[in-house]
Design an enzyme around this catalytic site. Structure first.
Site, PDB file in Angstrom:
ATOM      1  N   VAL A   1     -70.701   5.266  53.959  1.00  0.00           N
ATOM      2  CA  VAL A   1     -71.575   4.897  52.842  1.00  0.00           C
ATOM      3  C   VAL A   1     -72.884   5.661  52.981  1.00  0.00           C
ATOM      4  CG1 VAL A   1     -72.734   3.020  51.643  1.00  0.00           C
ATOM      5  CG2 VAL A   1     -70.517   2.619  52.723  1.00  0.00           C
TER       6      VAL A   1
ATOM      7  N   ASP B   1     -59.141  -7.962  51.889  1.00  0.00           N
ATOM      8  CA  ASP B   1     -59.888  -7.685  53.124  1.00  0.00           C
ATOM      9  C   ASP B   1     -61.227  -8.414  53.091  1.00  0.00           C
ATOM     10  OD1 ASP B   1     -60.341  -6.651  55.622  1.00  0.00           O
ATOM     11  OD2 ASP B   1     -61.007  -4.689  54.928  1.00  0.00           O
TER      12      ASP B   1
END
Length: 543
Positions: free
Chosen positions: A22, A142
């Site tokens: 990220v 998840d």
């Protein structure tokens, strides 16, 4: 700064995970019509760049492009919005809103568990986000504290669920094989661990584990290895902490049911958590307390749970018997089903084996000792996530790069086998009548156990030469061959100095220099003196 497409520039990394990195990025120009948010030049965004192995998978790229509209329209106040998707060469990236705040895993590690009321209200907002995604047919799969970001606005923290796109892409056939699960072992649902069909109930199970961790500081199931964690998910029941109120434990217990049909829907979970938060608060009245105690009636399961894309309706049983589909009439021109030819009187070699009684080797549902473990693929995937590279010593004799080449022993050529003499077999064809022979199957060869080649024998090592004895010095320290060293030069200088001193002291050299006579005159006088002395000796001897 690294460009991503033509509209974004990466500035600095913010975090690195199992699927990508990220970055904090800045928008260079307004996005096109295909983006969900056009944005403005100079606006700060977050971009998750997927790993190269994901970008090189054709199935993931096609799913990335095909489900662009699904990810871009997934909006909710508690979901990190996906603004744009970038596909350029070997690069896949998701452009998202930048959330200025820590993730829930980091917050719990730094500040400790939450109060039951705060945990219930925070999980209720996450359940709202799950309900919105399930309505659009998107299952996260998840859910864990690391995927929940805390957005700080006005002194309050709002949970923001992220990584929906990554979970969606992980359903690609290039990554998710049969009997494998996508997720983290500590938060995976039992049906995911067993490879069964998955629905939106896996997210409710993850929400129950998340709620348990918020009030205790740790997940309900743990172990020293991935196998122990999976075994706990499949067989163990969570232990109730003493600090959890009864209504809140009722919600946690319903979310962690092993059967997905017994778990509540995400919408009912959010409603029940808010009722519990009101009933266990300090200022709760009798009506709110009674509603919280009867929260089990609100936790109804989802009548039509969202299916995970690509999941079969029923699990495949490799040991099950073959079933014949019934003949169904169809429109004209449709393909006819397979028909069985009538018997012609010849012996039919095909026989139906009797059913194997239960409990015998080869019975349905009972694998042999050589069959793979039903969790083999799950454990391998979990082990690959958790193991690190190990470095160990390698024997140089076993290193193929350092092994000396070995001479191959020549073998005598083998003589070709001669075919037995006899009449050639008659082939069915134009010159011979065709006879119907029963079909015979070769006897199956017993499976040979896998044998590994023995390690190469160690090569004979050459005898080591004895070490050369150290050089010994001579007993006479003044003996220096050739006088080629400093010590010899110093001895020579000392000898010459002593010889000169003796000549100076014992010879008439001082007198000669003192009288000022020349060297030739001194030598002549000395020679005359010696001659006279010898003559005097001769004269005295004759007289």
């Amino acid at each position: 700064m690294r460009p991503v497409g033509s509209k974004y520039l990466l500035e600095e990394p913010l975090g690195r995970g199992a699927t990508g990195t990220v970055w904090r990025a800045r928008q260079r120009e307004t996005a096109g019509a295909e983006a969900a948010v056009a944005g403005q030049p100079g606006e700060t965004v977050a971009i998750k760049v997927l790993k190269e192995e994901l970008a090189s998978d054709a199935d993931i790229v096609m799913r990335f492009l095909r489900e662009r509209s699904v990810l871009l329209r997934l909006t909710h106040p508690n979901i990190v919005r996906v603004r744009d998707l970038v596909v350029e060469g070997e690069l896949l990236a998701l452009v998202m809103d930048l959330i200025d705040g820590p993730d829930l895993h980091r917050y719990l590690r730094e500040n400790g568990p939450l109060t039951p009321v705060a945990a219930a209200l925070l999980t209720a907002q996450i359940a709202d986000a799950l309900a919105a995604s399930h309505a659009d047919g998107v299952v996260h799969r998840d859910l864990k504290p690391a995927n929940v970001l805390l957005k700080q606005t006005g002194g309050e923290m709002h949970p923001m669920l992220t990584d929906f796109g990554i979970a969606r892409l992980a359903d690609s056939p290039g990554l998710t094989r049969t009997h494998e699960f996508v997720g983290t072992p500590a938060y995976v649902a039992p049906e995911s661990a067993e490879g069964r069909p998955q629905t939106s109930a896996v997210d409710v199970y993850g929400a129950g584990i998340l709620l348990y961790e918020l009030v205790t500081g740790r997940p309900p199931f743990g172990g020293g290895s991935a196998l122990e964690v999976l075994h706990q998910h499949l067989s163990a029941e969570p232990r109730r902490p003493s600090t959890v109120p009864d209504p809140l434990w009722t919600v946690i217990e319903r979310c962690l049911r092993k059967n997905p049909d017994d778990r509540p829907s995400a919408e009912n979970l959010a409603r029940g958590l808010r009722v519990v938060a009101e009933g266990i608060g300090v200022h709760a009245n009798s009506a709110q307390i009674g509603a919280a105690e009867n929260v089990g009636a609100l936790l109804a399961p989802d009548p039509a749970p969202a299916q995970v894309p690509g999941a079969p309706d029923a699990a495949y049983d490799p040991n099950g018997a073959t079933s014949v589909l019934p003949h169904t009439s169809g429109p004209a021109g449709a393909a006819d089903p397979t028909a069985v030819l009538p018997s012609t009187g010849a012996p039919d070699p095909t026989a139906v084996m009797p059913p194997v009684p239960p409990g015998q080797p080869g019975a349905p549902g009972q694998g042999g000792p050589e069959d793979p473990h039903p969790w083999q693929n799950q454990l391998r995937a979990a082990r690959d996530r958790n193991e690190q590279t190990q470095v160990q010593y390698l024997d140089p004799n076993q290193d193929p790069l350092r092994r000396r080449p070995q001479r191959q022993v020549s073998r005598p050529p083998q003589q070709p086998r001669q075919a037995p003499q006899g009449p050639p077999p008659q082939q069915p064809g134009y010159g011979y009548p065709q006879q119907q022979q029963p079909q015979r199957y070769a006897t199956p060869q017993p499976q040979q156990p896998q044998r590994y080649a023995p390690p190469p024998a160690p090569e004979p090592q050459q005898p080591r030469r004895e070490p050369r004895p150290p050089r010994q010095r001579s007993a006479n320290p003044m003996r220096i061959p050739g006088l080629g060293c400093l010590k010899g030069c110093l001895v020579t200088v000392v000898v010459l100095f002593v010889a000169g001193w003796l000549v100076w002291e014992l010879s008439p050299l001082q007198e000669w220099i003192g009288t000022g006579k020349g060297y030739w005159d001194q030598l002549t006088d000395w020679f005359t003196t010696v001659t006279d002395w010898i003559g005097d000796l001769g004269g005295s001897g004759g007289g």
